[in-house]
Design a protein around this motif. Structure first.
Motif, PDB file in Angstrom:
ATOM      1  N   VAL A 199       0.845  -1.193   0.000  1.00 31.79           N
ATOM      2  CA  VAL A 199       0.000   0.000   0.000  1.00 31.79           C
ATOM      3  C   VAL A 199       0.876   1.237   0.000  1.00 31.79           C
ATOM      4  CG1 VAL A 199      -0.156  -0.004   2.549  1.00 31.79           C
ATOM      5  CG2 VAL A 199      -1.889   1.183   1.236  1.00 31.79           C
ATOM      6  N   LYS A 200       0.372   2.283  -0.643  1.00 33.51           N
ATOM      7  CA  LYS A 200       1.067   3.568  -0.571  1.00 33.51           C
ATOM      8  C   LYS A 200       0.030   4.677  -0.748  1.00 33.51           C
ATOM      9  CE  LYS A 200       5.081   6.034  -1.945  1.00 33.51           C
ATOM     10  NZ  LYS A 200       5.550   6.884  -2.933  1.00 33.51           N
ATOM     11  N   TYR A 201       0.152   5.689   0.083  1.00 34.03           N
ATOM     12  CA  TYR A 201      -0.762   6.824  -0.041  1.00 34.03           C
ATOM     13  C   TYR A 201       0.039   8.090  -0.288  1.00 34.03           C
ATOM     14  CZ  TYR A 201      -4.216  10.379   1.071  1.00 34.03           C
ATOM     15  OH  TYR A 201      -5.035  11.473   1.001  1.00 34.03           O
ATOM     16  N   ASP A 202      -0.315   8.789  -1.361  1.00 34.36           N
ATOM     17  CA  ASP A 202       0.336  10.062  -1.652  1.00 34.36           C
ATOM     18  C   ASP A 202      -0.557  11.168  -1.101  1.00 34.36           C
ATOM     19  OD1 ASP A 202       1.205  12.467  -2.862  1.00 34.36           O
ATOM     20  OD2 ASP A 202       2.156  11.308  -4.472  1.00 34.36           O
ATOM     21  N   GLN A 203      -0.118  11.728   0.016  1.00 31.95           N
ATOM     22  CA  GLN A 203      -0.955  12.712   0.710  1.00 31.95           C
ATOM     23  C   GLN A 203      -1.144  13.988  -0.119  1.00 31.95           C
ATOM     24  OE1 GLN A 203       0.058  13.158   4.827  1.00 31.95           O
ATOM     25  NE2 GLN A 203      -2.053  13.710   5.240  1.00 31.95           N
ATOM     26  N   LYS A 204      -0.099  14.338  -0.869  1.00 34.42           N
ATOM     27  CA  LYS A 204      -0.153  15.567  -1.663  1.00 34.42           C
ATOM     28  C   LYS A 204      -1.183  15.432  -2.786  1.00 34.42           C
ATOM     29  CE  LYS A 204       3.394  18.779  -3.207  1.00 34.42           C
ATOM     30  NZ  LYS A 204       4.795  18.863  -3.628  1.00 34.42           N
ATOM     31  N   LEU A 205      -1.101  14.318  -3.529  1.00 30.36           N
ATOM     32  CA  LEU A 205      -2.007  14.116  -4.661  1.00 30.36           C
ATOM     33  C   LEU A 205      -3.289  13.391  -4.257  1.00 30.36           C
ATOM     34  CD1 LEU A 205       0.691  12.965  -7.243  1.00 30.36           C
ATOM     35  CD2 LEU A 205      -0.366  15.222  -7.103  1.00 30.36           C
ATOM     36  N   LYS A 206      -3.340  12.955  -3.021  1.00 29.73           N
ATOM     37  CA  LYS A 206      -4.491  12.205  -2.496  1.00 29.73           C
ATOM     38  C   LYS A 206      -4.808  10.982  -3.359  1.00 29.73           C
ATOM     39  CE  LYS A 206      -6.729  15.766   0.289  1.00 29.73           C
ATOM     40  NZ  LYS A 206      -5.452  16.303   0.691  1.00 29.73           N
ATOM     41  N   ILE A 207      -3.774  10.188  -3.592  1.00 30.64           N
ATOM     42  CA  ILE A 207      -3.945   8.947  -4.361  1.00 30.64           C
ATOM     43  C   ILE A 207      -3.567   7.759  -3.482  1.00 30.64           C
ATOM     44  CG2 ILE A 207      -3.173   7.580  -6.356  1.00 30.64           C
ATOM     45  CD1 ILE A 207      -2.582  10.220  -7.776  1.00 30.64           C
ATOM     46  N   LEU A 208      -4.477   6.808  -3.434  1.00 30.79           N
ATOM     47  CA  LEU A 208      -4.226   5.597  -2.653  1.00 30.79           C
ATOM     48  C   LEU A 208      -3.971   4.433  -3.617  1.00 30.79           C
ATOM     49  CD1 LEU A 208      -4.330   4.071   0.115  1.00 30.79           C
ATOM     50  CD2 LEU A 208      -6.788   3.830  -0.245  1.00 30.79           C
ATOM     51  N   ASP A 209      -2.834   3.792  -3.476  1.00 30.53           N
ATOM     52  CA  ASP A 209      -2.450   2.680  -4.359  1.00 30.53           C
ATOM     53  C   ASP A 209      -2.340   1.371  -3.588  1.00 30.53           C
ATOM     54  OD1 ASP A 209      -2.142   4.158  -6.633  1.00 30.53           O
ATOM     55  OD2 ASP A 209       0.028   4.382  -6.456  1.00 30.53           O
ATOM     56  N   PHE A 210      -2.931   0.342  -4.124  1.00 31.53           N
ATOM     57  CA  PHE A 210      -2.663  -1.014  -3.632  1.00 31.53           C
ATOM     58  C   PHE A 210      -2.039  -1.793  -4.781  1.00 31.53           C
ATOM     59  CE2 PHE A 210      -6.095   0.330  -0.808  1.00 31.53           C
ATOM     60  CZ  PHE A 210      -5.545   0.000   0.420  1.00 31.53           C
ATOM     61  N   THR A 211      -0.883  -2.351  -4.555  1.00 32.35           N
ATOM     62  CA  THR A 211      -0.201  -3.099  -5.621  1.00 32.35           C
ATOM     63  C   THR A 211       0.019  -4.539  -5.179  1.00 32.35           C
ATOM     64  OG1 THR A 211       0.922  -1.060  -6.236  1.00 32.35           O
ATOM     65  CG2 THR A 211       1.795  -3.098  -7.171  1.00 32.35           C
ATOM     66  N   PHE A 212      -0.341  -5.456  -6.049  1.00 38.82           N
ATOM     67  CA  PHE A 212      -0.142  -6.886  -5.768  1.00 38.82           C
ATOM     68  C   PHE A 212       0.825  -7.442  -6.807  1.00 38.82           C
ATOM     69  CE2 PHE A 212      -4.264  -5.548  -4.285  1.00 38.82           C
ATOM     70  CZ  PHE A 212      -4.296  -6.036  -2.989  1.00 38.82           C
ATOM     71  N   VAL A 213       1.895  -8.037  -6.335  1.00 36.70           N
ATOM     72  CA  VAL A 213       2.866  -8.633  -7.259  1.00 36.70           C
ATOM     73  C   VAL A 213       2.792 -10.150  -7.111  1.00 36.70           C
ATOM     74  CG1 VAL A 213       5.308  -8.849  -7.855  1.00 36.70           C
ATOM     75  CG2 VAL A 213       4.396  -6.627  -7.171  1.00 36.70           C
ATOM     76  N   PHE A 214       2.694 -10.809  -8.253  1.00 36.91           N
ATOM     77  CA  PHE A 214       2.583 -12.265  -8.262  1.00 36.91           C
ATOM     78  C   PHE A 214       3.798 -12.847  -8.976  1.00 36.91           C
ATOM     79  CE2 PHE A 214       0.905 -16.218 -10.240  1.00 36.91           C
ATOM     80  CZ  PHE A 214       0.502 -16.876  -9.085  1.00 36.91           C
ATOM     81  N   ILE A 215       4.523 -13.738  -8.297  1.00 40.43           N
ATOM     82  CA  ILE A 215       5.689 -14.380  -8.928  1.00 40.43           C
ATOM     83  C   ILE A 215       5.374 -15.853  -9.128  1.00 40.43           C
ATOM     84  CG2 ILE A 215       8.176 -14.771  -8.816  1.00 40.43           C
ATOM     85  CD1 ILE A 215       8.397 -12.654  -6.662  1.00 40.43           C
ATOM     86  N   ARG A 216       5.374 -16.269 -10.386  1.00 41.00           N
ATOM     87  CA  ARG A 216       5.086 -17.685 -10.683  1.00 41.00           C
ATOM     88  C   ARG A 216       6.249 -18.556 -10.245  1.00 41.00           C
ATOM     89  NH1 ARG A 216       2.128 -18.348 -16.532  1.00 41.00           N
ATOM     90  NH2 ARG A 216       0.332 -19.361 -15.607  1.00 41.00           N
ATOM     91  N   TYR A 217       5.937 -19.668  -9.589  1.00 45.35           N
ATOM     92  CA  TYR A 217       7.001 -20.579  -9.150  1.00 45.35           C
ATOM     93  C   TYR A 217       7.753 -21.174 -10.338  1.00 45.35           C
ATOM     94  CZ  TYR A 217       4.500 -20.711  -4.659  1.00 45.35           C
ATOM     95  OH  TYR A 217       3.890 -20.383  -3.480  1.00 45.35           O
ATOM     96  N   THR A 218       7.054 -21.361 -11.447  1.00 45.96           N
ATOM     97  CA  THR A 218       7.683 -22.039 -12.585  1.00 45.96           C
ATOM     98  C   THR A 218       8.755 -21.158 -13.232  1.00 45.96           C
ATOM     99  OG1 THR A 218       5.675 -21.386 -13.732  1.00 45.96           O
ATOM    100  CG2 THR A 218       5.895 -23.705 -13.159  1.00 45.96           C
TER     101      THR A 218
END
Lengths: 126, 453
Positions: free
Chosen positions: B198-217
């Motif tokens: 999660v990251k929130y940019d207080q100045k721009l008032k943008i809330l980001d949720f980022t999910f990274v998926f790494i394949r085992y293969t």
């Protein structure tokens, strides 16, 4: 300068589990870091503060036998600073209360960088 | 014994009774287990939580955003790990400094560690790592000259370390935390590792949720991002993005966006967006071709010779690679790759045997494929060409299988629960109606599109 010995060395020498635990409690409560710091206290002070006779005897035995020290013969009513190991480390940036952040970086992931490499067919055991 | 009458200044006197008991029990065990050197004591302290996962979301879900060590269950984040180390070392009478590092390893993340001093030497305790270091103003130097850099190091006095637990645990100050990127969790899912942040940019008032998926293969990495904020007309918007990425020190270092959604609609022409394959480097293209083929053959768990290995074949190959590493005629590139594969496999074996098998089976299959269809990186080989001359189809097949694995990862875990709590808390705190995290439309469209082809 008097050489100081870390208190954990003395604690490790205590064989009885309940005595060791009581000694740890004492160390944790008083913030003792060195054997010399422990010896700064008088027996009476510790007795007055609920320490059991068994633990006191064991601490006294170890102080004498292993470190050639004795409890302070004078009554202590309050803590005095104990000698601490010489420090060469001075924080360069003082703590700023604004930066109270619960954070942040996890341990590295095993899979973070997997190389893409082709042409390794000859290393197949078949 | 209560020590109720002692007027102590030690750490135990400042902690709740439950915490005192927790620390005393562990300190007592450590004293018995340790060889008695300072380094070994520190190592034993560092290992107390080795069975826990990494993450912040357990704490958030319990509404205790920063917990004492005794409150940690299955998961802890770096502040909780550092606090446990700090308190235990103090109880053992070992002088220790609590350090907060900003821009740790050049990332936007902060990190918390403790440093133990022994005469003129310092030990860094960072997760399970206990290493001697030299301290420089903007870096720790390890004995092998490896540098752990940071922008600023704050050293917290004891009263601040304890005060922070009280100040931060009710969540009122969580905004301070999410202003720099915070990893919420890292979970092992059936086909890959999923990390949420999660990251929130207080100045721009943008809330980001980022999910990274790494394949085992193949180890290829995808990201899904949900951004929500306020536009010029003061309306709440939400965007979703899906793409391939690289990671450096757990943070995304490079992104190749594939699909972008704006308020539930695909941005631009989806056909154009799905032509992502040609923007990849040759290594990534080959990995995608290989994985697309591997996935189609293994989807139904068919035991096809060369694609799903048995234990004996896995062991034989690892041994064979180790022997190969000793040979003179092997190129340094190949050596490095084999070494890395062995290392990944062996590390995964300890924490996730299923992932280790998936990883190794894919590599064995890749090597078998390399032998059947030897190729250089010149893209002239016929078999590769059938994938590379149809990049759109290959890309789409691949995307569909990646989405399937991602969907499985999302459905098998309560992945979005923490993001919903954080979104709600932020809405209450700053009075903006941020949109909750949701990727269902993105999943639906990709699924629909891929079944058409």
């Amino acid at each position: 300068m008097t050489q100081t010995q870390p208190i954990f060395g003395l604690l490790r020498r205590i064989e009885d589990d309940s005595i060791r635990r009581e000694a740890l409690t004492l160390v944790g409560y008083l913030g003792i870091q060195t054997v010399q710091g422990l010896a700064n206290y008088s027996k009476q002070y510790l007795v007055n503060n609920d320490i059991t006779p068994e633990t006191l005897d064991e601490l006294e035995r170890l102080l004498t036998a292993e470190y050639n020290l004795n409890f302070n013969p004078q009554e202590r009513t309050k803590q005095i600073p104990e000698p601490t190991p010489t420090s060469t480390y001075h924080p360069r940036v003082p703590y700023q209360p604004r930066s109270v952040r619960a954070s942040g970086a996890p341990p590295p992931s095993i899979l973070e960088s997997v190389p893409h490499h082709f042409g390794l067919g000859k290393y197949l055991k078949r | 014994m209560t020590f109720s009458t002692i007027i102590g200044s030690g750490i135990l006197s400042k902690l709740p009774p439950t915490e005192q008991q927790f620390l005393l029990t562990h300190a007592n065990n450590i004293l018995q287990q340790s060889s008695g050197t300072l380094e070994d004591l520190c190592r034993n302290v560092a290992n107390i939580f080795q069975d826990k996962n990494y993450g912040w979301d357990e704490a958030i879900k319990e509404n205790r955003w920063y917990r004492y060590p005794s409150e940690v269950k299955q998961q802890r984040f770096c502040s909780e790990e550092a606090l446990k180390n700090y308190l235990l070392l103090q109880v053992l009478g070992i002088p220790v400094t609590y350090c907060l590092l900003e821009n740790y390893k050049g990332t936007s993340m902060a990190h918390e560690v403790v440093i133990v001093q022994n005469e003129n030497n310092h030990y860094l305790i960072d997760w399970d790592q206990v290493v001697p270091i030299t301290i420089e103003p903007e870096a720790f130097i390890l004995t092998n000259n490896e540098k752990i850099n940071f922008k600023t190091m704050y050293c917290l006095p004891q009263e601040e370390v304890l005060k922070r637990v009280i100040t931060l645990r009710n969540g009122e100050r969580f905004l301070d935390a999410v202003e720099c990127e915070q990893i919420l969790f890292r979970k092992e899912t059936p086909e890959g590792q999923l990390q949420g942040s999660v990251k929130y940019d207080q100045k721009l008032k943008i809330l980001d949720f980022t999910f990274v998926f790494i394949r085992y293969t193949s180890g290829l990495r995808f990201y899904l991002r949900h951004s929500t904020g306020i536009d010029e007309e003061n309306k709440t918007y939400d965007c979703q993005e899906f793409g391939l990425c690289d990671l450096k020190h757990c943070e995304i270092s490079n992104e190749i966006p594939i699909l972008e959604f704006d308020n539930g609609n695909v941005c631009g022409d989806i056909n154009t967006q799905l032509h992502y394959f040609e923007y990849l480097d040759i290594g990534q293209q080959r990995s995608i071709c290989m994985e697309a083929m591997y996935d189609s053959l293994c989807r139904d768990h068919l035991s096809i010779n060369g694609f799903i290995a048995g234990d004996a074949e896995r062991d034989e190959n690892i041994t064979f690679w180790k022997i190969a590493l000793e040979q003179q005629d092997i190129s340094s590139d190949a050596k490095e790759t084999l070494q890395r594969y062995i290392s990944i496999y062996e590390q995964l074996q300890k924490v996730n045997p299923h992932a280790a098998q998936r990883f190794l089976d894919f590599r064995i299959s890749q090597f078998a494929f390399d032998r059947l269809f030897p190729t250089s990186l010149d893209i002239n080989e016929k078999y590769w060409a059938q994938y590379e001359t149809n990049p759109f189809t290959t890309g789409l097949i691949y995307l569909s299988s990646a989405m399937r694995d991602l969907g499985q990862a999302f459905s098998s875990e309560s992945v979005l629960e923490t993001s919903n709590i954080l979104t709600k808390s932020l809405c209450q705190k700053i009075g903006i109606e941020f949109k909750p995290c949701n990727f269902s439309e993105l999943f639906r469209i990709v699924n629909e599109f891929s079944t058409t082809y």
